[in-house]
Design an enzyme around this catalytic site. Structure first.
Site, mmCIF file in Angstrom:
data_model
loop_
_atom_site.group_PDB
_atom_site.id
_atom_site.type_symbol
_atom_site.label_atom_id
_atom_site.label_comp_id
_atom_site.label_asym_id
_atom_site.label_seq_id
_atom_site.Cartn_x
_atom_site.Cartn_y
_atom_site.Cartn_z
ATOM 1 N N GLY A 295 0.788 -1.235 0.000
ATOM 2 C CA GLY A 295 0.000 0.000 0.000
ATOM 3 C C GLY A 295 0.815 1.277 0.000
ATOM 4 N N SER A 296 0.335 2.211 0.799
ATOM 5 C CA SER A 296 0.862 3.577 0.737
ATOM 6 C C SER A 296 2.345 3.699 1.043
ATOM 7 C CB SER A 296 0.093 4.453 1.717
ATOM 8 O OG SER A 296 -1.277 4.335 1.473
ATOM 9 N N THR A 297 2.945 2.667 1.641
ATOM 10 C CA THR A 297 4.390 2.753 1.898
ATOM 11 C C THR A 297 5.166 2.846 0.586
ATOM 12 O OG1 THR A 297 4.393 0.356 2.026
ATOM 13 C CG2 THR A 297 4.399 1.555 4.104
#
Lengths: 585, 278
Positions: A295-297
């Site tokens: 995800g956003s990482t």
């Protein structure tokens, strides 16, 4: 004539007699001489023999004598399998003569019953001492009347209890076995040794040949793991797992300059001391073997790639942040943060829409190249045998794929991939393979450059900003200048059936510290954490994974040589005015 | 007789042979005895090392990370130190010294790159206790007696054309021949000279030195107006430490030794110091 006749005879006789006597004497003399010579020879031979014996003995002692260190003592001291230690020499695995429990039915003689009490009583008593044993199984083995191991590893106190049962048929032979003094600590890194003495899983399997090499038995192998950091990481992850009822957790601490893995945790864990129990689900290594959409990482990778390519040159440029329709799909954010967002705000609020837009501008090819340079298209670079292959979209990426990868979906990697990627993001832009061996900093792998140093510096500022003002605030350990990015990704259903269960998420926090000169990357990942009171009803990474990092960093920082300093920080003054506060995913 | 002699001779040889054999055997026995001793020692070493290994392993097992954590959770409750608990250097440690209260005597400056104040201070000439005449005329032959600290200050002061502390310490006349003894002599004379010359000023200074690290005794010296002024001026300065105070004490004594000829210049000096600290 006559008178004279015998004369010659006489004289002859006399001469004969005298000749005979002389001969006799001569013979005698000769014989005596011979005897004497013979004796002399014997004496000389005797002397020579003793001299030779003495000389040989001296030579033997002087030249051929065994060096005590290599001789009996050396053999006695060398373990059958070399030790494994952590980076500070703390033994993690060693050969240890532990007790085992052996059932010898002939201990009371071949006739009659093997046990004093009934097998049922003995089995019941044994189950009381070893609650994990199965009563029926024990009973069957006791009744079978064959010599067998009832249990491979018995603690001295357990052995005392069994001894107190008063059964001579229950014996405790001391056998050299692989022993892990730290118990479940770093179990996935170490692996275990099976009953045949073969290393299974982890470094025991990878190093099997080295650990059993006769020439190096007494030399321990030092891993890069720091048992204290490993302990802290496992402890905090386990704590958070309990709080959030997560299915599992993974944590990594990676040295950004050498690629050394300082801690690598995967929970739930197993006890390598009980190799009979190791063959279960817990041996799965979530940190290096399981792949997840993180995800956003991934957004910092997209931004770094865009900065690198010159797509993002100005941090103040604003991008539309309204839901984006592409090929029938709508990309939306966790909540609305206004009509437009700039790059720092995109990261702080973790906007999927803007990340997708930037990825779109960057183009699939360049994003793909960055991901390949970060090693996201191949198995993680580490010694462990358990290395998962990423779910890597093959071929050219269509527009939608590029956009989803831009915010961390559509590409599944292991947490170790992420840690290596973050190390490259913050260390000045060099990607290095991870290793579980202790590395001399002077001989660290040269690695390959993925980002410019200036890009890395900008990303450090942005990551720090996320922790100061954004979703990573609970990771902000005072004085340690932590920077990082949260990521909460819905888990894809099995066989790629889409994201059906909104409550099944992977919450990750990828961080590095101290951000002014990064030394370590810290990754904390929770598998399906639940929303409950302890997380204020949230299941996003900001509420579960980030606090883990916030607690781990102060525990491990000083041990790893990072002294907290409240008066030092990354200069983010040029970015601060661009940010309006708010929450994100 | 002939046979006997021969036999005797051969008997002699045999005897010699037997003796040699016996000696070789003795040697062999001794070697073997020693060898078995070595083996025994080796076995003992192995046993002891094994024992050490058992104990070490047991210790490691009982004190493993999870066990320590469990103990800490239940018994100790230690937490990781916060950034405020770390100190970079002595200076930061010094910041934790108790703040100097009003009426406390002048804290004495410990270390400074700027020694112009000391250099500029005109010290009265030292009088030899032996001759009663002002010193400084005769010898410069006792460099060993100079403390290195003063030696470092010397060039600046010399360039200013002033008699520095080290110059005057170095020129204390002495009767002894050996340099080392001369140095000792010089020191002991100096030490003796201290109480003789100006006891009052020294006492005050000593009190001041103590008081800088001790609030209670700070009040005692409050009578001295000059010092009062200094104290109030330097009171907010937190840049003083316990160790600093100790050093300050030592410094006080040094200066007391210097300034005993007349009390007032020292007060001025302290005032000047305080200004520079500001």
């Amino acid at each position: 004539m006559n008178a004279t006749r015998p004369q010659p005879v006489l004289s002859n006789a006399i001469s004969t007699a005298s000749a005979t006597g002389r001969l006799h004497f001569a013979n005698l003399r000769q014989r005596s001489l011979l005897t004497a010579k013979l004796r002399l020879v014997w004496v000389v031979v005797g002397f020579a023999f003793f001299a030779l014996t003495a000389f040989v003995r001296i030579a033997q002692l002087g030249l051929g004598a065994q060096n005590p260190a290599e001789g009996a003592a050396g053999d006695g001291l060398a373990p059958p399998r070399a030790e494994i230690t952590d980076r500070n020499g703390v033994p993690l695995a060693r050969a240890f003569p532990a007790y085992s429990l052996w059932f010898d039915p002939k201990a009371l003689g071949s006739k009659g019953l093997p046990l004093v009490k009934t097998p049922e009583e003995v089995a019941r008593a044994l189950v009381q001492i070893f609650p994990s044993e199965d009563y029926d199984d024990l009973l069957a083995r006791l009744k079978a009347g064959k010599g067998t191991y009832l249990r491979r590893r018995v603690l001295p106190e357990e052995a005392n209890k069994v001894f107190a049962l008063g059964e001579p048929a229950l014996e405790f032979p001391r056998e050299i076995q692989r022993f892990y003094p730290q118990g479940t600590l770093a179990a996935h890194v170490l692996g275990f040794v099976d009953a045949d003495g073969k290393g299974k899983l982890g470094m025991e399997a990878y190093l099997n040949a080295r650990l059993t090499d006769k020439a190096h038995l007494s030399e321990p192998v030092a891993l890069s793991i720091d048992s204290r950091a490993q302990g802290a990481m496992e402890d905090e992850l386990a704590h958070e797992m309990l709080l959030t009822h997560a299915k599992g957790a993974a944590g990594i601490v990676l040295d950004v300059d050498t690629g050394e893995v300082i801690a690598l945790a995967s929970l739930p864990s197993f006890d390598p001391n009980r190799s009979d129990l190791a063959d279960n689900d817990h041996v799965k290594n979530r940190a290096t073997n399981e792949v997840y959409e993180l995800g956003s990482t991934f957004k910092p990778f997209t931004i770094a790639s865009a900065i690198e390519a010159g797509v993002v040159t100005d941090m103040a440029v604003r991008y539309p942040a309204t839901p984006l329709k592409v090929d029938g799909y709508t990309i939306h954010d966790h909540e609305s943060y206004g009509a437009t967002l700039n790059v720092p705000e995109t990261l702080i609020h973790s906007s999927n829409i803007v990340a997708a837009e930037i990825a779109d501008k960057l183009g699939g090819q360049r994003l793909r190249d960055t991901m390949i340079a970060l090693g996201m298209n191949q198995r993680a670079n580490i010694e462990l045998p358990a290395k998962g292959f990423p779910i890597w979209p093959r071929g050219d990426w269509p527009r939608l794929r590029t956009m989803t990868v831009g915010f961390g979906h559509g590409l599944a990697v292991t947490p170790l991939h992420l840690a290596q990627g973050y190390a490259a993001l913050v260390n000045g832009g060099i990607w290095r393979p991870a290793t579980l061996f202790k590395v001399d900093p002077a001989h660290a792998s040269a690695g390959r450059r993925v980002f410019q140093a200036s890009t890395s510096a900008r990303i450090r500022q942005l990551l720090r900003l996320i922790v100061v003002d954004g979703t990573g605030r609970s990771a902000n350990a005072p004085g340690y200048r932590v920077g990082g990015k949260t990521g909460t990704a819905e888990k894809a259903g099995s066989n790629g059936s889409g994201y059906k269960n909104k409550h099944a998420v992977i919450a990750t926090f990828a961080a590095a510290f101290p951000m002014d000169k990064p030394r370590y990357v810290v990754i904390a990942m929770l598998d399906e954490p639940q929303a409950n009171q302890s997380t204020s009803g949230q299941r996003t990474a900001a509420w579960n994974a980030a606090p883990v990092v916030g607690r781990v960093v102060p525990r491990i920082g000083p041990l790893l040589g990072v002294v907290p300093d409240g008066r030092r920080d990354v200069d983010v003054s040029d970015l601060t005015p661009l940010v309006a506060n708010g929450e994100g995913e | 007789m002939f046979m006997t002699a021969r036999r005797l001779r051969s008997m002699g040889w045999i005897a010699t042979l037997v003796v040699c054999a016996a000696l070789v055997m003795v040697l062999a026995f001794r070697v073997n005895a020693l060898r078995s001793q070595v083996h025994q020692s080796q076995a003992r070493i192995i046993a002891l090392r094994q024992e050490t290994m058992y104990l070490e392993t047991e210790f490691e097992t009982r004190a493993n990370q999870q066990q320590l954590k469990a103990w800490n959770d239940v018994e100790f409750g230690y937490v990781a130190p916060t950034s405020a608990q770390y100190l970079d250097n002595e200076r930061q440690l010094a910041a934790y010294a108790k703040p100097i209260e009003p009426d406390a005597p002048a804290p004495i400056r410990v270390a400074s790159a700027d020694d112009s104040v000391v250099a500029a201070a005109v010290f009265p000439a030292m009088v030899s206790p032996m001759t009663g005449k002002p010193t400084g005329a005769a010898d410069d032959s006792a460099p060993a007696a100079r403390p290195t600290h003063e030696a470092a200050d010397a060039p600046a002061a010399r360039s200013a054309g002033l008699a520095t502390l080290s110059d005057r310490l170095g020129t204390v006349p002495h009767a002894a021949t050996g340099t080392h003894k001369a140095g000792k002599d010089a020191k002991s004379k100096l030490a003796k000279a201290k109480p003789v010359k100006d006891k009052a000023s020294k006492d005050k200074l000593a009190k001041g030195g103590k008081a800088s690290g001790d609030q209670a005794s700070g009040g005692k010296a409050s009578g001295d107006k000059a010092r009062h002024a200094v104290a109030t001026r330097t009171a907010p300065s937190h840049d003083r430490s316990a160790s600093g105070a100790r050093l300050a004490g030592a410094d006080t004594h040094r200066r007391a030794g210097v300034g005993h000829a007349s009390g007032s210049p020292l007060i001025k000096l302290a005032l000047k110091d305080a200004k520079t600290v500001k």
